[in-house]
Design a protein around this motif. Structure first.
Motif, PDB file in Angstrom:
ATOM      1  N   SER A 110       0.832  -1.208   0.000  1.00 22.40           N
ATOM      2  CA  SER A 110       0.000   0.000   0.000  1.00 22.40           C
ATOM      3  C   SER A 110       0.867   1.259   0.000  1.00 22.40           C
ATOM      4  O   SER A 110       0.518   2.263  -0.637  1.00 22.40           O
ATOM      5  N   TRP A 111       2.004   1.197   0.683  1.00 24.14           N
ATOM      6  CA  TRP A 111       2.910   2.342   0.713  1.00 24.14           C
ATOM      7  C   TRP A 111       3.554   2.555  -0.661  1.00 24.14           C
ATOM      8  O   TRP A 111       3.679   3.684  -1.135  1.00 24.14           O
ATOM      9  N   LEU A 114       0.927   4.103  -2.910  1.00 24.76           N
ATOM     10  CA  LEU A 114       0.715   5.516  -2.576  1.00 24.76           C
ATOM     11  C   LEU A 114       1.829   6.378  -3.145  1.00 24.76           C
ATOM     12  O   LEU A 114       1.574   7.438  -3.730  1.00 24.76           O
ATOM     13  N   PHE A 130      -2.812  10.350   8.359  1.00 25.99           N
ATOM     14  CA  PHE A 130      -3.439   9.891   7.117  1.00 25.99           C
ATOM     15  C   PHE A 130      -2.738   8.655   6.588  1.00 25.99           C
ATOM     16  O   PHE A 130      -3.388   7.691   6.160  1.00 25.99           O
ATOM     17  N   TYR A 134      -4.544   5.131   6.091  1.00 25.88           N
ATOM     18  CA  TYR A 134      -4.569   4.573   4.731  1.00 25.88           C
ATOM     19  C   TYR A 134      -3.995   3.168   4.711  1.00 25.88           C
ATOM     20  O   TYR A 134      -4.603   2.236   4.160  1.00 25.88           O
ATOM     21  N   SER A 137      -6.196   0.634   6.673  1.00 25.72           N
ATOM     22  CA  SER A 137      -7.441   0.374   5.939  1.00 25.72           C
ATOM     23  C   SER A 137      -7.178  -0.479   4.713  1.00 25.72           C
ATOM     24  O   SER A 137      -7.951  -1.395   4.392  1.00 25.72           O
ATOM     25  N   PHE A 138      -6.081  -0.210   4.020  1.00 26.96           N
ATOM     26  CA  PHE A 138      -5.717  -0.987   2.836  1.00 26.96           C
ATOM     27  C   PHE A 138      -5.476  -2.447   3.221  1.00 26.96           C
ATOM     28  O   PHE A 138      -5.953  -3.366   2.543  1.00 26.96           O
TER      29      PHE A 138
END
Length: 200
Positions: A110-111, A114, A130, A134, A137-138
């Protein structure tokens, strides 16, 4: 220095890939001797996924960081070779370990996503709260999608990934959530130390 480190990471990724592929093929052969067609099919699908990942890496100039790809290959080794072929899922909490592990590398994914979406530099401007929300949640969403895939595999191909206990599904999602939280914590620590600010 960075280029040398990248080449070394790619070399490690290739060694891990070949090692996992060899162990998968050996496992498929063992399942063949046991006349276990279902596990042979699972192994064959995994081999194809590994080949697909390698082709993407080679064709598009390693879009996935070599370290991340190696982590994914290790996860495949533990989940399929040790878990499915070797009977690892009979070990207490082995499945919990795998789901925490998956939450960790999915959080890392996820990182990466992003940073790619924000063209690397913009991610450093986002507030820690945030980024943490994020990533967690991901990871939770990915855990839910995985459980849906396990459900589909059980229904369509007679796999036994979920069993009959609904608690297993919820515990798996919780473990994935914990893994994602671990990665979020580590990434935030690295951000505060000034890492992941410049383009990789």
């Amino acid at each position: 220095m960075e280029s040398m480190q990248n080449r070394r990471a790619i070399a490690v990724e290739r060694v891990v890939w070949w090692s996992v592929q060899a162990s998968l093929i050996a496992g498929i052969y063992y399942m063949y001797t046991q006349s276990n067609g279902t596990k042979m099919f699972m192994g064959a699908l995994t081999v194809l996924v590994m080949i697909g990942l390698a082709l993407v890496q080679r064709r598009f100039g390693y879009p996935l960081p070599a370290i991340f790809a190696s982590i994914v290959y290790f996860f495949i080794f533990f989940s399929v070779v040790i878990g499915t072929f070797g009977g690892g899922y009979r070990i207490n909490h082995f499945d919990d370990f795998l789901h925490i592990f998956s939450g960790i590398w999915i959080g890392y994914a996820s990182w990466i996503i992003l940073r790619r979406l924000l063209r690397n530099g913009g991610a450093s401007e986002l507030p820690d709260s945030f980024v943490a929300l994020y990533m967690i949640s991901f990871s939770l969403a990915a855990a839910a999608v995985w459980e849906l895939l396990e459900f589909a595999g059980d229904k369509l191909f007679s796999f036994t990934a979920q069993g009959r206990d609904p608690d297993d599904t919820m515990i798996d999602m919780i473990m994935g959530l914990i893994g994602g939280a671990i990665t979020a914590f580590v990434i935030l620590k690295l951000r505060r130390r000034g890492l992941y600010v410049k383009k990789q």
